[in-house]
Write an enzyme that holds these catalytic residues in place. Sequence first.
Site, short mmCIF file in Angstrom:
data_model
loop_
_atom_site.label_atom_id
_atom_site.label_comp_id
_atom_site.label_asym_id
_atom_site.label_seq_id
_atom_site.Cartn_x
_atom_site.Cartn_y
_atom_site.Cartn_z
N GLU A 230 -6.61 1.23 -7.40
CA GLU A 230 -5.45 0.51 -6.87
C GLU A 230 -5.24 -0.77 -7.68
O GLU A 230 -6.06 -1.68 -7.64
CB GLU A 230 -5.64 0.19 -5.39
CG GLU A 230 -4.41 -0.43 -4.77
CD GLU A 230 -4.54 -0.65 -3.27
OE1 GLU A 230 -3.54 -0.50 -2.57
OE2 GLU A 230 -5.66 -0.98 -2.81
N CYS B 150 0.81 -1.21 0.00
CA CYS B 150 0.00 0.00 0.00
C CYS B 150 0.84 1.26 0.00
O CYS B 150 0.30 2.36 0.03
CB CYS B 150 -0.96 0.00 1.19
SG CYS B 150 -0.12 0.00 2.78
#
Length: 482
Positions: free
Chosen positions: A373, A279
């Site tokens: 993402e 992340c």
Amino acid sequence: MRVDNFINGKFIPGSSGNTEKIISPVDGKLIAAYTTSTKEDLEAIITTATEAQKQWQKITLKERVQVFYRYKAILEKNINFLSDIIVQENGKIFSEAKAEIEKAIELCEFACALPQFAHGETEEVSVGVQCTSERYPIGVVASIVPFNFPSMVPHWTIMNAIALGNAFILKPSEKVPVSSQYIAKYLQEAGLPDGIFSIINGGSDIVEMICDHPKIKAVTFVGSTKIAALVYKRCTSNLKQVLALGGAKNHIILSPDAHQEMAATNIVASMSGCAGQRCMAAATLLAVGDCDHIIEKIVNESKKIQCGNNLGSVISKEAKERIENYITEAERQGAKILSDGRNTTVVGKEQGFYVGPTIIDHATPEMAVATEEIFGPVLTIIRCKTIDEALAIENNNPYGNACSIFTQSGSIASYVSKRASAGMCGVNIGVPVPREPFGFGGWNQSKYGSGDITGKSSIEFWTKAKKTTVKWNPEAGINWMS
């Protein structure tokens, strides 16, 4: 290998009778299996954890952290063995897996130092009157962790929570449950009492049970934003303390004056490290002005990254297909593929799941590769005319984990760092992860809840404060406060 729950110091299979296989993303081979758990398994864990925690909290913090001094030595002794396990179950290259264990050791060092950070306070607040603040454990707590860091992310929470007096339940990712078996084994070897650390294996049904159970007082979660939001809502509706970390779409702003070599190597390492499955990875490069000279170096640097050598696999066949679909869609929409990692195989590991480093140029801010993402080794480049235009794109994204600026100008670096909508910022650093005692935590839809999951901020999350006011002197004045 058989993967079990860990209940009251014993490895016990889940009681559902349903077996799940663990396939290595490196070569597609079966490496382990586990039996999923039931509500009865969770109840057994909570019963033993509740009783064990009552005794554990009676021990002083300085005594509790002695377990982690011993545990740290065990991690150091077994670092290569533990790294090999991460390689097999997650697909990282060995150096990345080893770095993950090294970070777990650093987190252990912080836990050992907690007596220096988590002590109480005493102050004479008026003549003859003292106030004391002390921190107490919450009770039974739980962490739900993702596949991308099988050891590091569990260690974000395990040691601080336990050192501060809680009993801890770990729910590993069903994709990578093997590393957790050795966490349990080595904590027991280090002298942690039975019942203080437990493992429960399973899927979303176990997550829901953890969110709902009234005897679990606090929960942390790390995973996608969609699930983080659901976990946060479900836990808070059950009056639990919760910190849920979600996804990210991290931006790197590139100024034409950046040091070319440093920028190129750091940006490529950020986008390709851990196969982009983190992340904090560089996802979108906002190139300001004429940056062609640096982008050329980035492309050349990416060609040094080879699957099976210095780039690991992605976690599954489904992940590989999803990532490649993003690349194909961007190409169809008019973006230019400067480096193409689709249809990659590794000799001798043809059944593994690999995506090569991919660089997509001339994307537009509304494209999926620029907004969603991807969680793979993919860097999307958006061309910007000014720093403010780049910041507007960064600020407009719904996430807020990280933002970095590559420049040799101190004023530009300060300008971007102060205006980026992200909880972790970097200057000429591709992965701006804070080191202990500074905490890990983003903003916006990258985090639900208050505080950070590591560092000093975690002390408040895993404890509750008790304030005591004392007056022994009968001559002490009386006012509205006393």
